[in-house]
Design an enzyme around this catalytic site. Structure first.
Site, short mmCIF file in Angstrom:
data_model
loop_
_atom_site.label_atom_id
_atom_site.label_comp_id
_atom_site.label_asym_id
_atom_site.label_seq_id
_atom_site.Cartn_x
_atom_site.Cartn_y
_atom_site.Cartn_z
CE1 TYR C 128 142.83 -35.80 56.37
CE2 TYR C 128 142.64 -38.15 55.38
CZ TYR C 128 143.27 -36.64 55.34
OH TYR C 128 144.42 -36.47 54.64
CG HIS C 240 148.91 -32.13 53.99
ND1 HIS C 240 147.79 -32.62 54.68
CD2 HIS C 240 148.86 -33.02 52.92
CE1 HIS C 240 147.20 -33.70 54.36
NE2 HIS C 240 147.89 -34.04 53.32
C1 LIG Z 1 151.99 -37.47 47.87
C2 LIG Z 1 151.57 -37.17 49.23
C3 LIG Z 1 150.52 -37.89 49.83
C4 LIG Z 1 150.30 -37.52 51.21
N1 LIG Z 1 149.05 -38.01 51.57
C5 LIG Z 1 148.74 -37.71 53.11
C6 LIG Z 1 147.72 -38.33 53.64
O1 LIG Z 1 147.06 -39.18 53.20
N2 LIG Z 1 147.58 -37.78 54.90
C7 LIG Z 1 148.32 -37.02 55.61
O2 LIG Z 1 148.05 -36.73 56.82
N3 LIG Z 1 149.46 -36.50 55.01
C8 LIG Z 1 149.58 -36.72 53.76
N4 LIG Z 1 150.77 -36.06 53.15
C9 LIG Z 1 151.45 -35.14 53.82
C10 LIG Z 1 152.65 -35.87 54.66
O3 LIG Z 1 152.02 -36.67 55.71
C11 LIG Z 1 153.51 -35.04 55.05
O4 LIG Z 1 152.94 -33.96 55.85
C12 LIG Z 1 154.45 -34.07 54.00
O5 LIG Z 1 154.54 -34.82 53.05
C13 LIG Z 1 155.69 -33.73 55.03
O6 LIG Z 1 156.53 -32.93 54.04
P1 LIG Z 1 157.68 -33.45 53.00
O7 LIG Z 1 157.30 -34.19 51.77
O8 LIG Z 1 158.49 -32.22 52.42
O9 LIG Z 1 158.48 -34.30 53.91
C14 LIG Z 1 150.96 -36.37 51.89
C15 LIG Z 1 152.21 -35.85 51.32
C16 LIG Z 1 152.68 -36.36 49.85
C17 LIG Z 1 153.75 -35.54 49.33
#
Ligand SMILES: Cc1cc2nc3c(=O)[nH]c(=O)nc-3n(C[C@H](O)[C@H](O)[C@H](O)COP(=O)(O)O)c2cc1C
Ligand SMILES: Cc1cc2nc3c(=O)[nH]c(=O)nc-3n(C[C@H](O)[C@H](O)[C@H](O)COP(=O)(O)O)c2cc1C
Ligand SMILES: Cc1cc2nc3c(=O)[nH]c(=O)nc-3n(C[C@H](O)[C@H](O)[C@H](O)COP(=O)(O)O)c2cc1C
Ligand SMILES: Cc1cc2nc3c(=O)[nH]c(=O)nc-3n(C[C@H](O)[C@H](O)[C@H](O)COP(=O)(O)O)c2cc1C
Lengths: 347, 347, 347, 347
Positions: C128, C240
C-alpha cells in the site's frame, strides 16, 4: 366475514376433500411446468400506479359479449363439480349469479340443463366438437333452448393429457349428464373429435345460429386471427390451467401476442393462474376484457357451496376495486398497457 | 402397464443398483454444472401450440440417415451395460429393436459383436479413433461386417474427464469386449488418441467406406461445418450428458447454433437431458432429426432388462404423439421453429 | 494422491482452524453480496468447446510480466498467514515455488523478508502507499533487495471494510513483520493512506525503479486506462475477494470492461472466486494473462503447509490442462473469447 | 458500541415487541410481492468503484430542500409510534435531531405538535388531503406554526390497502393525536379523501404558503412531471414500503424513470428497502438527493428509544462514508450514474 384469500381457500378445500379429488383438481399435466409458470408469469408484470386521480368511486362493472357483469372476473368451465360438493354445477351457477358474474358451464357437467335453468344468472356453454356431429348439434340446440348466452368451443383438448397427480380419475360412474345423449356415451375417447379444424369451427358458427361463439384455448396470434376469420366472435387465451400441453407458454405472456393480432373490437378473455385483483388488472392492462378463474371457484364450491362461490367472487371484485383505486383508475377504461413494467428489467 | 415416467425410472433404478454403479451412471463431471444445465435448458423453451388442426392420426415415424424408425427417440451409446443388468448391450439392443428405435452401441460395450448380431434392430457403432489406427480400422471392419448401419465418432472425449461422484470406476475387470483386440488393451489411456483432428475424420470417412459417418459431441456451428467439410454425413450435438467438459453450453442452446451452420440436408441429432415428449418436440423445433436418450435407457435396462428398454421407448413415443397432437401437429414435418417461445421474455 | 477439490479443501481447513480464524478468512464484507456474486459470475459463462484439435500435448506454461510460470494460476496476497499454519508465508512461498507458480506476498505478512529470501520461487510484493511515504520507499527498497520481481499496489482498500463474520480480528498481537519498521506501527489506521491518487501511483512507479508495477483492485475500464497512463505496467482486476466494497461488480464481469479498455500488450490479471480449471479458462477467454487464488491457497496452507499449497497448485494445473484439452486447446494461445457463451441467453 | 446492522435491529425489535405490533410494522400488503421486490431491486444494481481518488476526508453532509443535514439518510413517516415505545414520535424526533437528520412526521402521529415543538431538529409534516378541506388547512397551519419545514403529501393511499399480516390493527383506542381536531375523527374512512387530484395538489400548494410541498408515493415519470406542474417542489419515489399497491414496481427501478422525467433542479427522494450505505449510494447514483428509512427507524425506536434512533442514523452515516470512500468518492457530488452496473448482464 373475513376476506377470502384464494390461497387460503385452497388449503381449506384440501382439508375437506378426499385426496384423490383434491389432486384431480389441483394437478397439472406432465411435470406441471405450465401450472407453475401460469402463476409466476403474472407476477413478472410489475404495476406502475397512477396517483392523484379521483378514485372516490370505482366502477368495475363491464359487459362481456354484451352481457352486463358486475366485474371482469368470471367462472371458467370445470367438469364434474358434484365431485366436490353435492350442489355441483347448480351451486356454482347460483353463486355466480349472486355475485353478478358469468358462468361458463362445462360439457362435463354433472347436472342437467333442466336443473340449471332455474339458476338465475347468465351462462355460457363450453363444448367440444364431438365425433358425432349430430350429437354436437343437439347439445348446442339444448343449450340455446335452456338459455345459454354463448358457446365456448375448447380447442386445446384434442386428447385429454395425462395428469401429473391423477390417473384414471374421475371414475367411470361419475359421468357427465348435461343431456341424456351424452350420458350414454361417457367414454372420453368417444366424445371429442381430435380431427376438428377451422372448417368445423365455421360449421359450428353456423349451427350455433344467433349464439355468439368463443374459442377457448388459443395462445398464438396467428391462430387467434384464424379463429376470427372462421367465424369466432371472441378468443379466450388459455392453456387449460396447465392441464393440457405441459410446457405451453403461460397465458400472461400469450395474451399480449393474441391481443395484438386481433382487431380492437374482438373481445379477448384469459384464464390460468388468476388469483387476485392484481392479476386481473395485469390481464386487463394486456388487453383482456374478462379474466376467468378455474380452480379458485372449485375450492370455493368445495368449502362453501353456492354461498362460497358468491363470497369468492364478491371478494375478488372488492379486491379488484381496491387495486384499481390504488392504481389511480376509476373505471376499467383507465386500465391501459402503460400501467405495466416488466418485473426484471435489463436497462 | 402404467406409463413409465423417466423420473420414476431413475428412482427405481437407484433402488436396485449398487450405489457405486448408480453413481457412475448418474454422475456428471466437475461440479455438475452442465448436467443440471442440460435439463434446465429444455424447460427454458416454452411451447406455443397450434389449435384446430386435424390430429386424429399422429405419425411420429421418421428416418434417420435413411433408416426407418418408429419415432425420433433413439438410444445413445453408454458403456459397460452389463454393470446394470446381466443382459447388458444385448438387452438394450433387443429392447430398442422391439420399439422400432435405433441403438448406438458404445465401443465400451461389454458384449461381443457376435452376440449382438442376433438382436434384430438397426444399430450404429459409436467409436473413437484409437492411438492404434490399425485397430481402429479393424473395429470399423468388424462393425460393418456385423451389420452396423453407421459409425458415430465421439469427439468430446480426447481424455476422460474426472467424474464428480465416481472415481476409479468401473473397475479394471469390467472390460469392454466388443472385439477381442480391444479386450487385451482395456486401459483407457491406451485407447483413445487425444491427437485426433479433422484430418483423421477424413481418414475415417474413407476407411468406413459405404458406412455413413456421424460426429458426436459437437456444440459449435463452426466445428459442425468443418466436420461436414471433412466428410461427416451428420452431426450429433452432445456434451456427453455433462460427463466431459463441465461448464459446457447445454445442448438445447448449442443445437440452434449448429443447425443454422449446416445445410438443411445434413441431419442433426441431439442428446443431453431429453426426458419426455416435450423435450423431443423442443429438439425437433430447433431443427433436430432425432433425439437420443442416455441415462433413461440405462435406468430402463437396470430395472427391466430388454422389456424395460422397450417399454421406455414405446412410452416415450406415446408421450411424443400426445405432445404433437396437443401442439396441433399431425406429423414431424409440422414441428417448426415457430412452436417455440423463450421461457423468460424481456418484452 | 486423490485430487484436491478446492471445495473439499475449505471443509478440511474449517475443521482444523479455530472458528474465528476460519471466519476471518472465509468472510466477505457487508452482506457478502459480492462474495457470492464472484463465484456465481464465472458460472454464468458457458463454454463452447472445440473438437478435433490435436490436444495430445497440452502446454499451460506461460509468462507473467516476463517471469516464466508453469501455469496461469498464481497465489494472491493474503495477510497474516501464520494464523493458519506455523510455516506462514514461508510455507506459502515454498509451495508456490514447488509448483512453479508466482507468489504475491502481502504487506501484512507475518514473516520477514530475510526468512523468505531462501524460498526459491519468484515472488511479488503487494503493498500500500502508506501515510509515511519514506516508510513506503523503504519497504520498496527492501523488497527489491530481497528479490521481488514486481510491486503490486492494492488500491481497493483506502480503508479496511467491516467484515460480515469477523470483528476486531486479527488481534493486535498478530502483527505484520515484513520489515521491522512496520512492526512498530502495526495500527492499520496509521498504515494506509486513504488519500492516495494517480499522482502517487506515478511517484511509486518512479520509486520502484526497475521493478514493474501492477495495480490491484481495479474493476473499471476508465480507471484501468488511467493506471497505465500513470505508469502501471499491468492491471489486476479484483474486488479483494468480496472483502472491501460489498455490492461491487463481480470480477468475471469487470474483466471484460477492463480488458477492452487497455492495449493488448498490457497484461491483465484477475482474482475472486477462481476455484478450478474451468474458471481459469473463462478468465483467459475474457483476456486475462493469469488468474490468482486467494482463499483456496490459504485453505491449502492451513491443511497441508507448504506441501498442501504445492498440491493445490499442481492439481489446479492438471485440472486446467484437462479443461484445455476438453476445450480443444493445446496451449493458452488457443483460449480466445469465442470459447464463451452467456449462460442465460435471451435469444 | 458495536455497529448496528438494520437486519440485527429487526430481530432485536421482534423480540421486544408484541407479535401483533411487530407484524403490523413488518407486514406488506397483498402477497408482499413489492415488499420483497423493494429489497431485491437495490441488490440488482452492482457498483463499479473508482480507485486512486483522495478519500482521506469523506463528506456526506448535504441539504434537503435547503435544510442542512448530516447525511442523505432521513426518517420516513410511520404512524402510531407510541405502539413500539413510550417515547413515540418524541423519541424519533430527538434521535433524528441528535444525528442531524430530518424527520418526516406522520399525520397518524400519537404525539401532539406541542410536545414535539421541543425536539430540536428540523422536521416535515406528512399529511393527506382529508375529506374535510378546512380540517386539512387547519393541520397545515398548525404544522407551520409548530415549525414544520415542509409538507409531504402522501398520494399512494387513496384507501388503506389490506395488510398481509395485520388485520384490524392498530386498535381504535390507539388514535392519532397530532391536533385535537383529528382525534375526534379517528376513523380512517373519514379522514382521507380518495377523490384528491392534481387540482387539490395545486390548492394545497397555495394553502401551504411559504412551506415547500413534497409529493410522496410517485413511481411514474409522467405523474412526477404533473406533480411539479401542479406546484410540487419535490417528488418522493415510494410505494409505501410495499404496504399499498402490492405488485407495484420496486422503488429502485421507479427512481430512474422519475428522475429522468424531471428537471435537474427538482429534488427527488426515495424510500423502500433502504438498509445500508450501499443502498444509499445506489439511490444517489440513480439521482436521488436523499433516501428515507421507514421500518429500520421503527425497529431502532422499539429497541432503544431516542438513543436507538440516533445510533441507527449515526451508524448508517458511518456506513455511507465507508461506502463512499470505497467507491472513490470524497463527497456526494462524486456519486454519479456511472458507478452502477446492472447486476445481471446479458452480454
Ligand atoms: C484472508 C484474506 C486476506 C487478504 N489479505 C490481503 C492483503 O493483505 N492484501 C491484498 O491486496 N489482498 C488481500 N486479500 C485479497 C486477495 O489478495 C484476493 O484479492 C482475494 O482473496 C481473491 O478472492 P478469492 O479468495 O475468492 O480467491 C486477502 C484475502 C483474504 C481472503
Ligand atoms: C378440475 C378442472 C376441470 C376442468 N374442466 C374443464 C372442462 O371441462 N372444459 C374446459 O374447457 N376447461 C376445463 N378446465 C380448464 C378451466 O376452464 C380453466 O381453463 C383453468 O382452470 C384456468 O386455470 P386456473 O385453474 O389456474 O384458474 C378445467 C380445469 C380444472 C382445474
Ligand atoms: C453411464 C454413461 C456412459 C456413457 N458412455 C458413453 C460412451 O461410451 N460413448 C459415448 O459416446 N457416449 C457415452 N455416454 C454419453 C451418452 O452417449 C449421451 O451423450 C448422454 O448420456 C446423453 O445425456 P443423457 O444421459 O442426459 O440422456 C455415456 C453416458 C453415460 C450416462
Ligand atoms: C408501520 C408503518 C407505518 C407507516 N405509516 C405511514 C404514514 O403514516 N404515512 C406515510 O406516508 N407513510 C407511512 N409509511 C410508509 C413509510 O413512510 C415509507 O414509505 C416506507 O416505510 C419505506 O419503506 P421501508 O420500511 O422499507 O424503509 C409507513 C410504513 C410503516 C412500515
Amino acid at each position: 366475514a373475513p376476506p377470502i384469500e384464494p390461497r387460503d381457500l385452497e388449503a381449506a378445500a384440501r382439508s375437506v376433500l378426499p385426496t384423490e379429488v383434491y389432486d384431480y383438481i389441483a394437478t397439472g399435466s406432465g411435470a406441471e411446468e405450465t401450472l407453475a409458470a401460469n402463476l409466476a408469469a403474472w407476477r413478472d408484470l410489475a404495476l406502475a400506479p397512477r396517483v392523484l386521480r379521483d378514485v372516490g368511486g370505482v366502477d368495475v362493472s363491464t359487459t362481456v359479449l354484451g352481457t352486463p357483469v358486475s366485474s371482469p372476473v368470471q367462472v371458467a368451465p370445470t367438469g364434474y363439480q358434484r365431485l366436490v360438493h353435492p350442489d355441483g354445477e347448480l351451486g356454482m351457477a347460483t353463486g355466480a349469479a349472486h355475485a353478478g358474474s358469468l358462468l361458463a358451464l362445462s360439457t362435463r357437467a354433472t347436472t342437467t340443463f333442466e336443473e340449471l335453468a332455474d339458476a338465475a344468472g347468465p351462462w355460457w356453454l363450453q363444448l367440444y366438437v364431438l365425433r358425432d356431429r349430430d350429437l354436437t348439434a343437439t347439445v348446442v340446440e339444448r343449450a340455446a333452448a335452456a338459455g345459454a348466452r354463448a358457446l365456448v368451443l375448447t380447442v386445446d383438448t384434442p386428447y385429454v393429457a395425462r395428469k401429473a397427480r391423477a390417473t384414471a380419475f374421475p371414475p367411470a360412474e361419475v359421468s357427465p349428464v348435461l343431456v341424456p345423449e351424452l350420458r350414454a356415451r361417457a367414454d372420453e375417447g368417444v366424445w371429442q373429435d381430435p380431427g376438428v379444424t377451422f372448417a368445423d369451427l365455421a360449421w359450428l358458427a353456423e349451427v350455433s345460429g344467433r349464439l355468439p361463439l368463443v374459442v377457448k384455448g388459443v395462445v398464438r396470434g396467428d391462430d387467434a386471427r384464424a379463429c376470427v376469420d372462421a367465424g369466432a366472435d371472441a378468443v379466450w387465451v388459455s392453456n387449460h390451467g396447465g392441464r393440457q400441453l405441459d410446457g405451453a407458454v403461460p397465458t400472461a405472456r400469450a395474451l399480449a401476442e393474441v391481443r395484438s393480432a386481433l382487431p380492437d373490437e374482438v373481445e379477448v378473455y384469459v384464464d390460468g393462474g388468476i388469483r387476485n385483483g392484481r392479476d386481473v388488472v395485469r390481464a386487463l392492462a394486456l388487453g383482456a376484457t374478462a379474466a376467468f378463474v378455474g380452480r379458485p371457484a372449485v375450492w370455493a364450491l368445495a368449502t362453501g357451496g353456492a354461498a362460497g362461490v358468491g363470497d369468492l367472487l364478491v371478494t375478488m371484485r372488492a379486491d379488484l376495486e381496491e387495486t384499481l383505486a390504488l392504481c389511480g383508475c376509476a373505471s376499467l377504461a383507465d386500465v391501459t398497457p402503460d400501467l405495466l413494467r416488466p418485473a426484471h428489467p435489463h436497462r
